[in-house]
Design a protein around this motif. Structure first.
Motif, PDB file in Angstrom:
ATOM      1  N   LEU A  11       0.849  -1.205   0.078  1.00 26.74           N
ATOM      2  CA  LEU A  11       0.052   0.124   0.090  1.00 26.74           C
ATOM      3  C   LEU A  11       0.886   1.319   0.066  1.00 26.74           C
ATOM      4  N   ALA A  12       2.096   1.378   0.691  1.00 26.76           N
ATOM      5  CA  ALA A  12       2.993   2.367   0.698  1.00 26.76           C
ATOM      6  C   ALA A  12       3.426   2.597  -0.710  1.00 26.76           C
ATOM      7  N   THR A  13       3.685   1.482  -1.516  1.00 24.65           N
ATOM      8  CA  THR A  13       4.256   1.768  -2.829  1.00 24.65           C
ATOM      9  C   THR A  13       3.416   2.334  -3.583  1.00 24.65           C
ATOM     10  N   LEU A  14       1.889   1.650  -3.658  1.00 27.13           N
ATOM     11  CA  LEU A  14       0.861   2.219  -4.467  1.00 27.13           C
ATOM     12  C   LEU A  14       0.671   3.539  -4.054  1.00 27.13           C
ATOM     13  N   GLY A  15       0.389   3.847  -2.790  1.00 30.05           N
ATOM     14  CA  GLY A  15       0.192   5.393  -2.577  1.00 30.05           C
ATOM     15  C   GLY A  15       1.245   6.282  -3.017  1.00 30.05           C
ATOM     16  N   GLY A  16       2.490   5.938  -2.846  1.00 31.68           N
ATOM     17  CA  GLY A  16       3.534   6.760  -3.373  1.00 31.68           C
ATOM     18  C   GLY A  16       3.402   7.089  -4.910  1.00 31.68           C
ATOM     19  N   GLY A  17       2.903   6.115  -5.437  1.00 34.82           N
ATOM     20  CA  GLY A  17       2.950   6.139  -6.906  1.00 34.82           C
ATOM     21  C   GLY A  17       1.474   6.973  -7.451  1.00 34.82           C
ATOM     22  N   LEU A  18       0.478   6.794  -6.523  1.00 34.64           N
ATOM     23  CA  LEU A  18      -0.779   7.505  -6.960  1.00 34.64           C
ATOM     24  C   LEU A  18      -0.460   8.873  -6.690  1.00 34.64           C
ATOM     25  N   ILE A  19       0.169   9.553  -5.919  1.00 34.54           N
ATOM     26  CA  ILE A  19       0.428  10.880  -5.987  1.00 34.54           C
ATOM     27  C   ILE A  19       0.527  11.648  -7.051  1.00 34.54           C
ATOM     28  N   PRO A  20       1.617  11.361  -7.817  1.00 36.86           N
ATOM     29  CA  PRO A  20       1.682  12.300  -8.975  1.00 36.86           C
ATOM     30  C   PRO A  20       0.639  11.598 -10.147  1.00 36.86           C
ATOM     31  N   ALA A 129       9.489  -5.517  12.499  1.00 37.26           N
ATOM     32  CA  ALA A 129       8.242  -4.401  12.436  1.00 37.26           C
ATOM     33  C   ALA A 129       8.846  -2.920  12.261  1.00 37.26           C
ATOM     34  N   SER A 130      10.130  -2.779  12.867  1.00 39.03           N
ATOM     35  CA  SER A 130      10.634  -1.397  12.523  1.00 39.03           C
ATOM     36  C   SER A 130      11.405  -1.458  11.062  1.00 39.03           C
ATOM     37  N   LEU A 131      11.685  -2.554  10.548  1.00 40.69           N
ATOM     38  CA  LEU A 131      12.167  -2.720   9.207  1.00 40.69           C
ATOM     39  C   LEU A 131      10.848  -2.329   8.032  1.00 40.69           C
ATOM     40  N   VAL A 132       9.923  -2.755   8.554  1.00 38.19           N
ATOM     41  CA  VAL A 132       8.800  -2.570   7.683  1.00 38.19           C
ATOM     42  C   VAL A 132       8.385  -1.320   7.688  1.00 38.19           C
ATOM     43  N   ILE A 133       8.353  -0.437   8.634  1.00 34.67           N
ATOM     44  CA  ILE A 133       7.938   0.965   8.939  1.00 34.67           C
ATOM     45  C   ILE A 133       9.266   1.528   7.910  1.00 34.67           C
ATOM     46  N   GLY A 134      10.508   1.390   8.123  1.00 37.46           N
ATOM     47  CA  GLY A 134      11.563   2.009   7.259  1.00 37.46           C
ATOM     48  C   GLY A 134      11.391   1.759   5.950  1.00 37.46           C
ATOM     49  N   VAL A 135      11.231   0.457   5.278  1.00 37.78           N
ATOM     50  CA  VAL A 135      10.888   0.244   4.107  1.00 37.78           C
ATOM     51  C   VAL A 135       9.764   0.944   3.358  1.00 37.78           C
ATOM     52  N   ALA A 136       8.548   0.972   4.033  1.00 39.76           N
ATOM     53  CA  ALA A 136       7.455   1.401   3.781  1.00 39.76           C
ATOM     54  C   ALA A 136       7.654   3.061   3.591  1.00 39.76           C
ATOM     55  N   ALA A 137       8.245   3.667   4.601  1.00 37.66           N
ATOM     56  CA  ALA A 137       8.754   5.039   4.429  1.00 37.66           C
ATOM     57  C   ALA A 137       9.467   5.518   3.202  1.00 37.66           C
ATOM     58  N   HIS A 138      10.345   4.691   2.785  1.00 40.64           N
ATOM     59  CA  HIS A 138      11.157   4.670   1.448  1.00 40.64           C
ATOM     60  C   HIS A 138      10.372   4.346   0.341  1.00 40.64           C
ATOM     61  N   LYS A 139       9.587   3.587   0.309  1.00 44.87           N
ATOM     62  CA  LYS A 139       8.680   3.263  -0.758  1.00 44.87           C
ATOM     63  C   LYS A 139       7.891   4.266  -1.318  1.00 44.87           C
TER      64      LYS A 139
END
Length: 243
Positions: A11-20, A129-139
Motif C-alpha cells: 500500500l505504501a508503494t501504491l500510495g507513493g505512485g498514486l500521488i503524481p 516491525a521496525s524494518l517494515v516502517i523504514g521500508v514502507a517510508a522509503h517506498k
C-alpha cells in the motif's frame, strides 16, 4: 511472514505512485521534505536494528558485505539514475529521453534486494516491525519518483498502472521468497544474512545521499529540511518501543 507487513509495503508503494497520478500540481518542496523524512527514518532503523543483527550473525565479515552493498548501490544507479533516492533527472524543457527499461531494471533489482531482509529471521523482536516502517517510508518517495519519471516519458493510462502495480509487488514477493526458502533450507537462511548486510550498505548509501541532495538546488540544509530529518529520526527511535 506476517501478511499485514507485506500489505503495508504494498500500500505504501501504491500510495507513493498514486500521488503524481492523481494530484494535478504537487508543491515543488513536497518531494524534498518527504525524502528527508523517509530517508532519516530508513537511516535510523538501519543503524539501530539491522546493523546489530548482521554483526551478531556474521561478526567482522559483516563490514565487508556492508561496504560491498554500498558500492553495489552505486553501480545500480547507472541503471536507475538515482530514482531510489529521489532523482528525476527530468529537465524543465521536457526534451530528455528516458531509457525506461534500464531504469525499471535497476530500480526493480533494488526493490527486490530490499524485500529480502523482510523475510529474514531476526533475533531482535523489534527488528522486523521496525524494518517494515523504514521500508514502507522509503517506498513512498521511491514510487512517487518512478511514476513522475514515467509520466514525463509519456507513459500513460494502462501502461502506467501496470508499471506501478508490478513494481509494488516486487518487494513483497522478494520477502515471501526469502521467508519460505529460508524456512526450508538452513543454507539459504545463512546466505540471506549476507544479503541483508549488502542491503544495509545500499540503505546507508540511499539515506545519506538523500540527506545531502534530496532535490535542493545547492544542497543546502534548510530549517524545514532539518525538521523533516528530525521527524524521521524520531519515528525511527520510536520503533524501539517494539522491543
Amino acid at each position: 511472514m506476517n501478511w499485514i507487513f507485506l500489505l503495508i509495503i504494498l500500500l505504501a508503494t501504491l500510495g507513493g505512485g498514486l500521488i503524481p497520478m492523481t494530484v494535478r500540481r504537487v508543491t515543488p518542496n513536497f518531494p524534498i521534505y518527504m525524502l528527508a523524512f523517509t530517508g532519516a527514518c530508513l537511516f535510523g532503523v538501519t543503524i539501530m536494528h539491522l546493523l546489530p543483527e548482521v554483526y551478531h550473525e556474521l561478526g567482522h565479515q559483516a563490514g565487508i558485505y556492508i561496504v560491498l552493498g554500498f558500492f553495489l548501490q552505486v553501480a545500480l544507479q547507472a541503471l536507475s539514475h538515482g530514482t531510489e533516492h529521489g532523482h528525476t533527472h527530468v529537465p524543465k524543457d521536457g526534451h530528455h529521453h528516458v531509457q525506461i527499461f534500464p531504469l525499471l531494471l535497476g530500480l526493480s533489482i533494488h526493490a527486490f534486494m530490499e524485500g529480502i531482509p523482510l523475510g529474514f529471521h531476526f533475533e531482535d523482536r523489534a527488528a522486523l516491525a521496525s524494518l517494515v516502517i523504514g521500508v514502507a517510508a522509503h517506498k513512498l518517495p521511491e514510487a512517487f519518483t518512478l511514476i513522475t519519471v514515467m509520466m514525463h516519458a509519456h507513459q500513460q493510462g494502462g501502461r502506467l498502472w501496470r508499471i506501478l502495480i508490478i513494481f509494488s509487488l516486487v518487494t513483497p514477493v522478494a520477502a515471501l521468497l526469502a521467508s519460505v526458502l529460508g524456512q526450508q533450507s538452513a543454507y539459504i537462511s545463512n546466505i540471506t544474512a549476507y544479503i541483508v548486510a549488502l542491503v544495509i550498505g545500499a540503505f546507508l548509501h540511499i539515506s545519506t545521499t538523500i540527506f545531502y541532495e534530496s532535490g535542493t538546488k545547492h544542497h543546502e540544509l534548510s530549517y524545514r529540511k532539518v525538521i523533516a530529518i528530525a521527524a524521521g529520526l524520531l519515528l525511527a527511535f520510536l520503533t524501539l518501543i517494539f522491543e
